[in-house]
Design a protein around this motif. Structure first.
Motif, PDB file in Angstrom:
ATOM      1  N   UNK A 322       0.817  -1.205   0.000  1.00  0.00           N
ATOM      2  CA  UNK A 322       0.000   0.000   0.000  1.00  0.00           C
ATOM      3  C   UNK A 322       0.856   1.263   0.000  1.00  0.00           C
ATOM      4  N   UNK A 323       0.410   2.248  -0.763  1.00  0.00           N
ATOM      5  CA  UNK A 323       1.100   3.528  -0.894  1.00  0.00           C
ATOM      6  C   UNK A 323       0.060   4.641  -0.926  1.00  0.00           C
ATOM      7  N   UNK A 324       0.535   5.881  -0.784  1.00  0.00           N
ATOM      8  CA  UNK A 324      -0.244   7.054  -1.138  1.00  0.00           C
ATOM      9  C   UNK A 324       0.499   7.780  -2.255  1.00  0.00           C
ATOM     10  N   UNK A 325      -0.272   8.362  -3.154  1.00  0.00           N
ATOM     11  CA  UNK A 325       0.323   9.059  -4.282  1.00  0.00           C
ATOM     12  C   UNK A 325      -0.441  10.363  -4.481  1.00  0.00           C
ATOM     13  N   UNK A 326       0.291  11.444  -4.747  1.00  0.00           N
ATOM     14  CA  UNK A 326      -0.334  12.742  -4.995  1.00  0.00           C
ATOM     15  C   UNK A 326       0.210  13.347  -6.282  1.00  0.00           C
ATOM     16  N   UNK A 327      -0.668  13.977  -7.000  1.00  0.00           N
ATOM     17  CA  UNK A 327      -0.280  14.648  -8.234  1.00  0.00           C
ATOM     18  C   UNK A 327      -1.456  14.626  -9.190  1.00  0.00           C
ATOM     19  N   UNK A 328      -1.196  14.687 -10.486  1.00  0.00           N
ATOM     20  CA  UNK A 328       0.136  14.838 -11.074  1.00  0.00           C
ATOM     21  C   UNK A 328       0.519  16.303 -11.256  1.00  0.00           C
ATOM     22  N   UNK A 329       1.830  16.525 -11.314  1.00  0.00           N
ATOM     23  CA  UNK A 329       2.365  17.823 -11.678  1.00  0.00           C
ATOM     24  C   UNK A 329       2.684  17.766 -13.163  1.00  0.00           C
ATOM     25  N   UNK A 330       2.075  18.660 -13.923  1.00  0.00           N
ATOM     26  CA  UNK A 330       2.229  18.610 -15.372  1.00  0.00           C
ATOM     27  C   UNK A 330       3.607  19.094 -15.799  1.00  0.00           C
ATOM     28  N   UNK A 331       4.048  18.575 -16.921  1.00  0.00           N
ATOM     29  CA  UNK A 331       5.311  19.004 -17.512  1.00  0.00           C
ATOM     30  C   UNK A 331       5.232  18.836 -19.012  1.00  0.00           C
ATOM     31  N   UNK A 332       6.328  19.112 -19.666  1.00  0.00           N
ATOM     32  CA  UNK A 332       6.340  18.957 -21.123  1.00  0.00           C
ATOM     33  C   UNK A 332       7.563  18.184 -21.558  1.00  0.00           C
ATOM     34  N   UNK A 333       7.339  17.261 -22.478  1.00  0.00           N
ATOM     35  CA  UNK A 333       8.416  16.553 -23.163  1.00  0.00           C
ATOM     36  C   UNK A 333       7.937  16.290 -24.576  1.00  0.00           C
ATOM     37  N   UNK A 334       8.794  16.435 -25.580  1.00  0.00           N
ATOM     38  CA  UNK A 334       8.369  16.170 -26.954  1.00  0.00           C
ATOM     39  C   UNK A 334       8.218  14.682 -27.269  1.00  0.00           C
ATOM     40  N   UNK A 335       8.546  13.829 -26.292  1.00  0.00           N
ATOM     41  CA  UNK A 335       8.430  12.392 -26.519  1.00  0.00           C
ATOM     42  C   UNK A 335       6.958  11.970 -26.514  1.00  0.00           C
ATOM     43  N   UNK A 336       6.612  10.996 -27.354  1.00  0.00           N
ATOM     44  CA  UNK A 336       5.260  10.451 -27.385  1.00  0.00           C
ATOM     45  C   UNK A 336       5.113   9.238 -26.474  1.00  0.00           C
TER      46      UNK A 336
END
Length: 522
Positions: A322-336
């Protein structure tokens, strides 16, 4: 079942009925449906990485939310007159129930080994400020009137919200207006686990799995089939290239689907583009923190933020932990693709989609500004976003992980200009011989409905004969009234209702809440 490693080492045939490109949940779902409907058809799955479910289907590359529109505000927009439109929420809820019906059938027939991929996890929405509280109340009233959402709860009482999710209220300013909704019927889904189990089932019944092979081109043959040129990515490959031909091809390659459909040269892909968005999550495995939160809690997106960037504090169960996860924080990458090439965006540009891409960019300047702001934000600023959800969050408990790469669909609108589309889109050739899926959220949660759509559009002659078989697996496809369908789905797929959470003591839930969750799957 036959292991994926064993399956991938066998000599593949050079001609098959079906090729599925990409080892994610979409290909796994479509392959499973086809194998159930036509067990004599030969199927090959081609994956460029060294195992399946390593891109968007990987549990750490997505939120694991069984998207049923129980908590996501972007599926219930507010109209100009102040009313809340729930039509999209109803559709997504129905589609997720269809997915659960199929999963239940596959478990009952032994195609899936076990239900370790899904856990009952309440879905919540949490908002702050008087205007947002008012909106959430109106959203609740609109949804609660529909049979699919009749178990939804609403509260502005801090004591009640604390019983639902103690971390939301602990140390919060007592004068700040807050509200929350909660549905106990929500789920956490490990789509990587689910994908691997489905592909293991496919392989054990005769499908071929070809790992570390990348599809470099798709071309039509004179007899109407498709010839795929493959590159072997393993370090000691001899020969490096090979080909396979197929009567039907499905491109389930996530962000890589657009350039592959362009390679096929079908006119239906003209005008389509893709805007890649990357992101990050914060994750904690501290048992003292994890034990205090058992829910997926979605908030309200910032102005200009894409739907996939709606902040949420999630319970996650991966490989039994079990975990907790928070986000997402957006970003940019030209990768598909997360493990793709940096030239993904550039190489997808065509004369027929440049106008669409530019038009979408001009129409979405707020998105551009949002992404620039996210990229420029200091780590302290990003962590403050978590503290707005969880005031007691401490940096020492959290680590940063990179999220999966998403490619938002860009298509021509009625005026011939580009529009950025938030969702998924199935693209099929006119003759139904090739299809692909573009887009992102809600994605995996609605994979079954999307793949049934592929079957209906690509196999119009066979589909009427398949429908009764499909209905035995997914009763909701019979087309009965929505409320009846929901009751049938609950009875067949949801199993027993989850037990209510125990009372919090001093704002803390007992660790047994987390330890017992494996007993309330499906």
């Amino acid at each position: 079942m036959t292991s994926r490693a064993t399956a991938s080492s066998t000599a593949p045939s050079d001609a098959v009925d079906v090729v599925l490109i990409g080892g994610g949940v979409m290909s796994a779902t479509l392959g499973t449906l086809l194998q159930q409907l036509e067990p004599t058809w030969s199927i090959r799955i081609v994956e460029r990485l060294d195992d399946v479910a390593l891109e968007s289907s990987n549990p750490w590359n997505n939120a694991g939310t069984g998207h049923a529109a129980l908590c996501e505000l972007n599926y219930t927009p507010e109209k100009a007159d102040g009313t809340v439109d729930i039509s999209k929420a109803v559709t997504i809820n129905e589609q997720f129930h269809t997915s659960r019906e199929l999963w239940h059938h596959l478990l009952a027939t032994g195609t899936l080994a076990d239900s370790s991929f899904i856990h009952r996890t309440p879905h919540m929405t949490f908002v702050r400020g008087s205007e947002n509280v008012d909106y959430l109340r109106r959203r609740y009233e609109a949804l609660r009137a529909h049979p699919l959402f009749r178990d939804l709860e609403f509260s502005t009482d801090r004591a009640e919200i604390s019983r639902w999710a103690p971390l939301l209220t602990a140390a919060r300013d007592a004068d700040e207006p807050v509200a929350a909704t909660r549905s106990a019927a929500g789920t956490d889904v490990d789509f990587g686990n689910l994908t691997r189990q489905m592909i293991d089932g496919l392989v054990s019944h005769g499908a071929e799995l070809q790992l570390q092979h990348e599809v470099r081109s798709i071309k039509r043959t004179k007899d109407g089939r498709w010839r795929l040129r493959l590159k072997d990515r393993s370090w000691n490959a001899r020969p490096r290239t090979s080909t396979v031909t197929a009567r039907f091809v499905f491109v389930g390659a996530g962000g890589g689907a657009l350039p592959l459909l362009q390679s096929a040269g079908i006119p239906e892909i003209k005008g389509f583009g893709g805007f890649p968005i990357s992101g990050e999550f914060l994750r904690t495995e501290n048992p003292e923190v994890v034990a205090q939160h058992h829910a997926k809690v979605y908030g309200k997106a910032d102005v200009g933020a894409p739907p996939m960037s709606v902040p949420h504090l999630d319970t996650r169960v991966v490989n039994g932990k079990s975990y907790l996860m928070f986000g997402p924080y957006a970003g940019f990458s030209p990768k598909y693709l997360k493990q793709g090439k940096y030239l993904g965006l550039i190489t997808s540009l065509r004369a027929n989609n440049i106008t669409s891409m530019l038009g979408a960019g001009l129409k979405n300047m707020d998105l551009t500004q949002y992404l620039v702001g996210q990229l420029a934000a200091a780590p302290e600023t990003k962590f403050h976003a978590l503290q707005q959800f969880m005031p007691t969050a401490h940096p020492k408990d959290w680590e940063k992980i990179t999220a999966g790469q998403r490619v938002q669909v860009i298509k021509r609108d009625a005026d011939g200009k580009g529009v950025l589309q938030f969702g998924t889109e199935v693209v099929t050739a006119a003759d139904g011989s090739i299809a692909g899926l573009l887009g992102a959220s809600p994605g995996a949660s609605t994979a079954v409905s999307a793949m049934v759509d592929v079957l209906e559009r690509c196999f119009p002659t066979d589909f009427p004969q398949w429908r009764s078989h499909l209905a035995t697996m997914m009763p909701s496809l019979d087309g009965g009234p929505t409320d009846t369908r929901e009751i049938d789905t609950t009875a067949s797929a949801a199993g027993e209702l989850a037990a209510p959470l125990p009372e919090a003591v001093d704002g803390v839930l007992p660790a047994s809440v987390y330890e017992d969750q494996a007993d309330s799957r499906l």
